[in-house]
Scaffold this motif. Structure first.
Motif, PDB file in Angstrom:
ATOM      1  N   ALA A 122       8.447  -5.392   2.806  1.00  0.00           N
ATOM      2  CA  ALA A 122       7.292  -4.320   1.451  1.00  0.00           C
ATOM      3  C   ALA A 122       8.006  -3.442   1.100  1.00  0.00           C
ATOM      4  CB  ALA A 122       6.116  -3.625   2.434  1.00  0.00           C
ATOM      5  N   LEU A 123       7.440  -3.594  -0.547  1.00  0.00           N
ATOM      6  CA  LEU A 123       8.302  -3.182  -0.946  1.00  0.00           C
ATOM      7  C   LEU A 123       7.485  -1.245  -1.842  1.00  0.00           C
ATOM      8  CD1 LEU A 123      10.055  -5.543  -3.549  1.00  0.00           C
ATOM      9  CD2 LEU A 123      10.413  -4.681  -1.335  1.00  0.00           C
ATOM     10  N   GLU A 124       7.355  -0.033  -1.364  1.00  0.00           N
ATOM     11  CA  GLU A 124       6.766   0.542  -1.547  1.00  0.00           C
ATOM     12  C   GLU A 124       7.888   1.455  -2.629  1.00  0.00           C
ATOM     13  OE1 GLU A 124       5.174   4.253   1.348  1.00  0.00           O
ATOM     14  OE2 GLU A 124       5.268   2.063   2.540  1.00  0.00           O
ATOM     15  N   LYS A 125       6.633   1.566  -3.716  1.00  0.00           N
ATOM     16  CA  LYS A 125       6.828   2.589  -4.730  1.00  0.00           C
ATOM     17  C   LYS A 125       6.339   3.869  -4.571  1.00  0.00           C
ATOM     18  CE  LYS A 125       4.236   2.486  -8.975  1.00  0.00           C
ATOM     19  NZ  LYS A 125       3.253   2.028  -9.935  1.00  0.00           N
ATOM     20  N   TYR A 149       9.866  -1.641   5.740  1.00  0.00           N
ATOM     21  CA  TYR A 149       9.316  -1.452   4.238  1.00  0.00           C
ATOM     22  C   TYR A 149      10.440  -0.875   3.599  1.00  0.00           C
ATOM     23  CZ  TYR A 149       5.124  -0.852   6.747  1.00  0.00           C
ATOM     24  OH  TYR A 149       3.238  -1.382   7.082  1.00  0.00           O
TER      25      TYR A 149
END
Lengths: 285, 285
Positions: free
Chosen positions: B128-131, B105
Motif C-alpha cells: 500500500a502506498l501512503e502519502k 506499506y
C-alpha cells in the motif's frame, strides 16, 4: 472484436466515478471491462481488447488528472472521441460497526484525497492517507478492515456488502465536477454509440521536435494560432534534455463554419511542424 | 524578526530534499524552521516568522508540485526571489532488521512515490502506498514500524536512528532533479544572503478578471508578449464559474538590456490588465 456487444473499459472495480460516467453515456447495453489503472484503460483500448474507454481528465477542485496526461505522452495510445461531465459528491465509508475513533487509515484515489483536503485536515488530522488505484478499490479494501475508511461514492455502499456511510458530501467545494474523456483506438474508428455532434473540441500534443533545441512554448502556440480552452504541461521523458516539456492544448472551435474543422486543424498542426516543433492530434469530438 | 540570525523555513523534518536544497544555498549560518507542509512554509514566510523559505517547484520526472502552485493561488503569499536545483537519488529505508517480505506499506511524499512508480510496480506490486507530508516525515514514521518502508534520501539513514538502507537509487530515471523556489515576504524584502545576480526569471500569475467572462488564455499570453519558459494551470477557486483557470507563467529574459527588466515586466502586466485579464507578479530573481 468490433462484433456483437460493445465493450467499454473503465477504471474499476465497478462503483468508481469513471464507471458512473461511462454508465451515464453508454447505459446497460454495453459490457464494462474493469481496469486496475487509468493507464490500463488506455492500453486495453489501444490493443483493441475494448472498443472504447473512459478516463478522468480533470476535476474542478483538484485540477488535471496526472496519470491521464502521462499516458497521453505515449505513442499509439488511442484517440479521444468525446467527453462526459459528472457531479462528484464524496462519502466516507467504513465497514459496518467501525467507529470514528477506530480510523487510522483513509484510502482513496489521489484525486479524491485532494478534493477532500480540508475535510481530512479538520476531522482526521492524524489519519494516514493511502493512495490506491481508484475510489471503488478503496471501498473494496475497506470492507475487510477494522481501522480504515474509504473516500468514494455513495454507490459503493450498495456495491460492496458490509459497508456503511459515516459522512456524506465531504468534498471541500460543493461545486465539484469531474470531466472525463472517452477514448477509442483510432481517429477513424469511433464506436458507434458515441453520438458525434458537430465537432467543437480537439486535443493537440505539442513538443519541441526531437533532437532539436527546445522551441519556446509561445512560438508553438503562435504557430498553432487556435483558440485554446485548456493548456497543460508534463515532463517530456523521451529526451536527455532536463526539464523538457510536453504541452497538451485542448482547442475550442470558435464559429461553426462550412468547412470541416479537421482541415483547419491540420493546417494549424502543419504550421507548428514548419516552425520547428512537433504537433500531434490526440482526438477530435 | 529580521535581526540577528537569519531564519529559513523548510518542509521538515530535517532530512528532506527541501532541507538539503536550502542547506546547499544558506549553509550552517542560518537557523532552519521546520514546517509540516509546503503551505506552512509559505505561511511562516508571509507572516514573517521566517525571513525566507524554500519550497519544491518541479521535478524533472514527475512534474510540477501541486501544493506549491495551489499555495501561489492565494493573495499575500509572499514572493519568489530565487531558485535552487538539486539532484535527487531516492532510497528505500526500513527499520533495522525489517525484511523485504515484511513490507506492507510504503510511505513518502506524493512526488517521491510518483518518481519511483516503475520501481514500486516491479518490486512491491502489492504494497500500500501512503502519502505523507514529506520524505523525511516518512523516514521518521518508519523508524518505529515493523511493516513499513520509506522512500527518502540517504541522509535520513543518519538523521533517524535505527534505519537502514534496503535499496539505493530507486528513482525511475537516473537524470532526476528537483527545482526549488526561494520565497521571501515581499518583493522589496529579499533576505541579504540570497545572491541577487542580474535578474533573468520571473513568475507571473494570470487569470481572467474576477466577475468577467473568462479571457481565453491565448489572449492573455499574447497581451503579455514575453518569453515563457514554463506554463502551468490550476483551478481558480475564488469564482463560481466551473473549470475556471489560473495560469502560472515563468518568464525568461531574452537579452540583458540596459533597462531594468522590472520596467519591461510592468508594461507587460499592464497590457494584460488592459486586455481584460488579471496579471500579478509573484517574484523576480
Amino acid at each position: 472484436m468490433h462484433q456483437g456487444q460493445l465493450t467499454v473499459a473503465v477504471l474499476g472495480p465497478l462503483g468508481t466515478y469513471t464507471h458512473q460516467a461511462a454508465y451515464g453515456r453508454f447505459g446497460s447495453s454495453v459490457q464494462y471491462h474493469e481496469c486496475g489503472t487509468i493507464t490500463d484503460v488506455f492500453n486495453v483500448v489501444a490493443s483493441q481488447v475494448a472498443h472504447a474507454g473512459v478516463v478522468p481528465q480533470e476535476n474542478s477542485t483538484f485540477g488535471s488528472v496526472i496519470e491521464t496526461y502521462d499516458a497521453l505522452r505515449r505513442e499509439n495510445i488511442g484517440t479521444i472521441c468525446g467527453e462526459i461531465l459528472l457531479e462528484v459528491q464524496h462519502c466516507l465509508l467504513v465497514r459496518r460497526g467501525v467507529k470514528r475513533e477506530d480510523i487510522r487509515y483513509i484510502k482513496s484515489h489521489e484525486q479524491a484525497l485532494g478534493q477532500c483536503r480540508d475535510f481530512l485536515a479538520q476531522h482526521f488530522p492524524s489519519a494516514a492517507l493511502e493512495k490506491v488505484g481508484s475510489t471503488a478499490a478503496a471501498a473494496k479494501a475497506v470492507s475487510t478492515s477494522d481501522d480504515c475508511a474509504a473516500i468514494c461514492s455513495k454507490v459503493c455502499a450498495t456495491v460492496f456488502s458490509d459497508l456503511e456511510i459515516m459522512f456524506e458530501g465531504i468534498q471541500d467545494r460543493n461545486n465539484n465536477y469531474t470531466r472525463f474523456y472517452v477514448v477509442s483506438a483510432a481517429l477513424d474508428e469511433l464506436p458507434s454509440p458515441v453520438p458525434i455532434p458537430r465537432q467543437t473540441r480537439c486535443l493537440v500534443r505539442l513538443s519541441s521536435a526531437k533532437g532539436n533545441r527546445p522551441s519556446p512554448i509561445m512560438q508553438l502556440l503562435s504557430a498553432l494560432g487556435m483558440n485554446i480552452a485548456r493548456l497543460d504541461r508534463r515532463p517530456q521523458l523521451d529526451t536527455t534534455l532536463l526539464f523538457s516539456n510536453i504541452y497538451f492544448a485542448e482547442l475550442e472551435r470558435g464559429e461553426l463554419g462550412d468547412e470541416p474543422w479537421m482541415l483547419e486543424i491540420q493546417c494549424a498542426l502543419q504550421r507548428v511542424q514548419d516552425s520547428g516543433g512537433d504537433a500531434q492530434l490526440m482526438g477530435i469530438w
